[in-house]
Scaffold this active site. Sequence first.
Site, PDB file in Angstrom:
ATOM      1  N   GLY A 360     -15.540   6.955   2.865  1.00  0.00           N
ATOM      2  CA  GLY A 360     -15.953   8.543   2.626  1.00  0.00           C
ATOM      3  C   GLY A 360     -14.813   9.058   1.939  1.00  0.00           C
ATOM      4  O   GLY A 360     -13.563   8.540   1.809  1.00  0.00           O
ATOM      5  N   GLY A 362     -11.928  12.360   2.379  1.00  0.00           N
ATOM      6  CA  GLY A 362     -11.569  13.434   3.212  1.00  0.00           C
ATOM      7  C   GLY A 362     -11.223  14.719   2.400  1.00  0.00           C
ATOM      8  O   GLY A 362     -11.488  14.715   0.933  1.00  0.00           O
ATOM      9  N   GLY A 363     -10.437  15.616   3.054  1.00  0.00           N
ATOM     10  CA  GLY A 363     -10.001  16.553   2.344  1.00  0.00           C
ATOM     11  C   GLY A 363      -9.171  16.598   1.274  1.00  0.00           C
ATOM     12  O   GLY A 363      -8.874  17.200   0.141  1.00  0.00           O
ATOM     13  N   PHE A 364      -8.185  15.244   1.535  1.00  0.00           N
ATOM     14  CA  PHE A 364      -7.215  15.115   0.433  1.00  0.00           C
ATOM     15  C   PHE A 364      -7.031  13.739  -0.175  1.00  0.00           C
ATOM     16  O   PHE A 364      -6.181  13.295  -0.644  1.00  0.00           O
ATOM     17  CB  PHE A 364      -5.789  15.220   1.392  1.00  0.00           C
ATOM     18  CG  PHE A 364      -5.655  16.580   1.975  1.00  0.00           C
ATOM     19  CD1 PHE A 364      -5.155  17.556   0.990  1.00  0.00           C
ATOM     20  CD2 PHE A 364      -5.939  16.859   3.014  1.00  0.00           C
ATOM     21  CE1 PHE A 364      -5.149  18.938   1.552  1.00  0.00           C
ATOM     22  CE2 PHE A 364      -5.696  17.914   3.831  1.00  0.00           C
ATOM     23  CZ  PHE A 364      -5.176  19.056   2.919  1.00  0.00           C
ATOM     24  N   GLY A 365      -8.381  13.064  -0.115  1.00  0.00           N
ATOM     25  CA  GLY A 365      -8.334  11.752  -0.605  1.00  0.00           C
ATOM     26  C   GLY A 365      -9.520  10.767  -0.028  1.00  0.00           C
ATOM     27  O   GLY A 365     -10.271  11.546   0.792  1.00  0.00           O
ATOM     28  N   VAL A 367     -10.968   7.330   1.974  1.00  0.00           N
ATOM     29  CA  VAL A 367     -10.806   6.694   3.222  1.00  0.00           C
ATOM     30  C   VAL A 367     -11.511   5.309   2.982  1.00  0.00           C
ATOM     31  O   VAL A 367     -12.589   5.011   2.795  1.00  0.00           O
ATOM     32  CB  VAL A 367     -11.341   7.694   4.487  1.00  0.00           C
ATOM     33  CG1 VAL A 367     -10.881   6.449   5.855  1.00  0.00           C
ATOM     34  CG2 VAL A 367     -10.652   8.749   4.598  1.00  0.00           C
ATOM     35  N   LYS A 381      -6.487   5.966   4.983  1.00  0.00           N
ATOM     36  CA  LYS A 381      -6.535   7.315   4.029  1.00  0.00           C
ATOM     37  C   LYS A 381      -5.470   7.244   2.944  1.00  0.00           C
ATOM     38  O   LYS A 381      -4.474   7.111   3.086  1.00  0.00           O
ATOM     39  CB  LYS A 381      -6.408   8.472   4.976  1.00  0.00           C
ATOM     40  CG  LYS A 381      -6.541   9.905   4.254  1.00  0.00           C
ATOM     41  CD  LYS A 381      -6.191  11.117   5.084  1.00  0.00           C
ATOM     42  CE  LYS A 381      -6.839  11.307   6.289  1.00  0.00           C
ATOM     43  NZ  LYS A 381      -6.525  12.422   6.849  1.00  0.00           N
ATOM     44  N   ASP A 478      -8.618  22.450  11.774  1.00  0.00           N
ATOM     45  CA  ASP A 478      -9.566  22.015  11.154  1.00  0.00           C
ATOM     46  C   ASP A 478     -10.537  21.147  11.901  1.00  0.00           C
ATOM     47  O   ASP A 478     -10.920  20.179  11.546  1.00  0.00           O
ATOM     48  CB  ASP A 478      -8.884  21.283   9.692  1.00  0.00           C
ATOM     49  CG  ASP A 478     -10.175  21.153   8.739  1.00  0.00           C
ATOM     50  OD1 ASP A 478     -11.012  21.802   8.826  1.00  0.00           O
ATOM     51  OD2 ASP A 478     -10.145  20.149   8.071  1.00  0.00           O
TER      52      ASP A 478
END
Length: 664
Positions: A360, A362-365, A367, A381, A478
């Site tokens: 999937g 994530g907010g910064f890259g 996974v 990640k 978060d």
Amino acid sequence: MFPSLNSRNLLLVLLSVSVFIIPQNSQITYLYKACFDPPRSRDHAKFESNLNLLLNSLSSKSHLHSFYKAFSRNLYGLYLCRGDVSIQTCQNCIKVATQEIKIKCAYHLSAFIWYDQCMLRYSQKSFFGVAQISPGTLMWNQKNKTSVNQPDVDALALIYQLIKEATNTSMLFRANGSEVVTNSSEHRYGLVQCTRDLNSSSCSFCLSQLVVEAQKFSQQKAGWHIFGPSCNIRHENYIFYQQNWGPDNASTPPMNQPDDEGSAEEFAYKVRATVVLLVLVAMTASFLGFASYVCFHRKRRLRGGETTDEILLQKLEILKKHHTKEQGATKDEYNSEVQNFSFKTIKVATNYFSEEATLGRGGFGLVFKGKLSNGKEIAVKRLSFKTGQGLEEFKNEVTLIAKLQHKNLVRLLGFCLEENEKLLVYEYMPNTSLDTFLFDSTKRQQLDWSKRRNIIKGVARGLLYLHEDSRLKIIHRDLKASNVLLDEEMNPKISDFGTARIFGNDQIEASTERVIGTYGYMAPEYALEGLFSIKSDVYSFGVIMLEVISGKRNTGFYQPERGLSLLSYAWRLWNEGKGLELVESDLINTCGDKEEALRWIHIGLLCVQENPQDRPTMSTVVLMLASSSNLPHPFAPPFSVGRFFAAIQSSSTTVSSKQVSCDC
């Protein structure tokens, strides 16, 4: 195409109404309020006295001016009446506003209140001359426009023409729009306005950003009204403004009307001929304004000593020197189990970051799933090298999560910092995240009441450990369903500590210039003001708790006939004694103790109360979940009168406000 605004924050409360028609008389129509900074002292007498002086000063000028600003005893305030209303209506509106703001925002140190005819605001911090669009509110006409699959070019042309009129004439930053005839049946009417403490360029910027935000959510609507602290825009397909237009209601002819020598058809042709030019000019101006804004703030951040990418990389290289370059476990200054993996090892483990290994984003890259040579499964990640926030997250997770050990927290196994790569290696969670089960109509059937009970209690225990039981006091910032991972037995583990912050033992609250989180889970004081505390995490937990019980996503829940968020819907059902209607239908017969379900809805509502001081701590929540003691009556959640819209893919902010990122 307008530039991306994903580095800015505009918290939108979207209110759908059946017929968006407001009377054109002296009746004052309330729209919305926003209250911030509850006082820390219970001695309110002095503040109330100072506020009364300020509001009385503003009200005393309303029979003379449609706009006025004032400063009194450390309080700044202003009001603005709609440019087309009479001075009598303006006076009546301000009189109502000065009374109601004290009731609706009792003792708050900063507040806004909007009516259809006027707006009023005050704050302990000076805001004069600063263009702000946040907090912003969008209302729309529920009736769809004719061409629902096409942008309303005529509406855009009219609004941008009005922006030009309002900021380049002597109209005191307000302008109404005469009709634009596009065919025999469709007409366009608009009104734009800025508070007059802004200069012309700030007014233009403010209005342009509101247009960008409005178009994200209202392209298929016949009419809409978006307003913020410093400017507002309204567009309709009927005449909604007073036609006796002019400064303080002087008799001035409407703008943009065809002259006496030409016909309506000739005028319509001229308008259509300039539509494309106006849109292109507006787009260019918006882009240049945004580019200037980014350059200005980038220079200001560097002058202010904030961390650059180069400095962060130097710090990470220093951190890396605490590890050997050998594959396998090596001791570092934080935790003997954190490994420094080689990039080659990670590439092989993930099959060179193949698409099949992708779990999937994530907010910064991305996974990825991987398997080490010893057969151990891992989750990797891969952070974006060009993302400054990714660099911050990398350093934060390596230096923070390695210090935390709890069965309800995901375990960091190691990291890699080679060849311009930033990789974080976690234990692999075979059932991925909570949201993949909870919001999937098929997979959610695997979550019976027993499993959901276990998930809620596990997340509560993990959050309690962060807040009170670890040797550090951690605020996650978060917490959301996608950051709750599930192991092979569906036990929950809180993940993603890239935005977490450490608090001192006696620290209660902190603020940030960069709000990072997910709309729909962020507490209102954090989303709007950058203020966060353990109570911000409690709010996020309450949202997750109600989602788990209902099986509905807060950021996607919507009832068109009522305009409710999930929180508002839960609040209404609970108050009407219909709380069990919130529980997912498939669980009603399996949850066993229906009283427990009702009690847990009650606890969830306690966690999402608007005032942070009213929310319980996580230690209290854990006790509530484990006992049958009496519970206090909750207050309404924020924005309970309308939908708390959270599916925002980009965000906006003020001209000189916080830089905000939203992982939505």
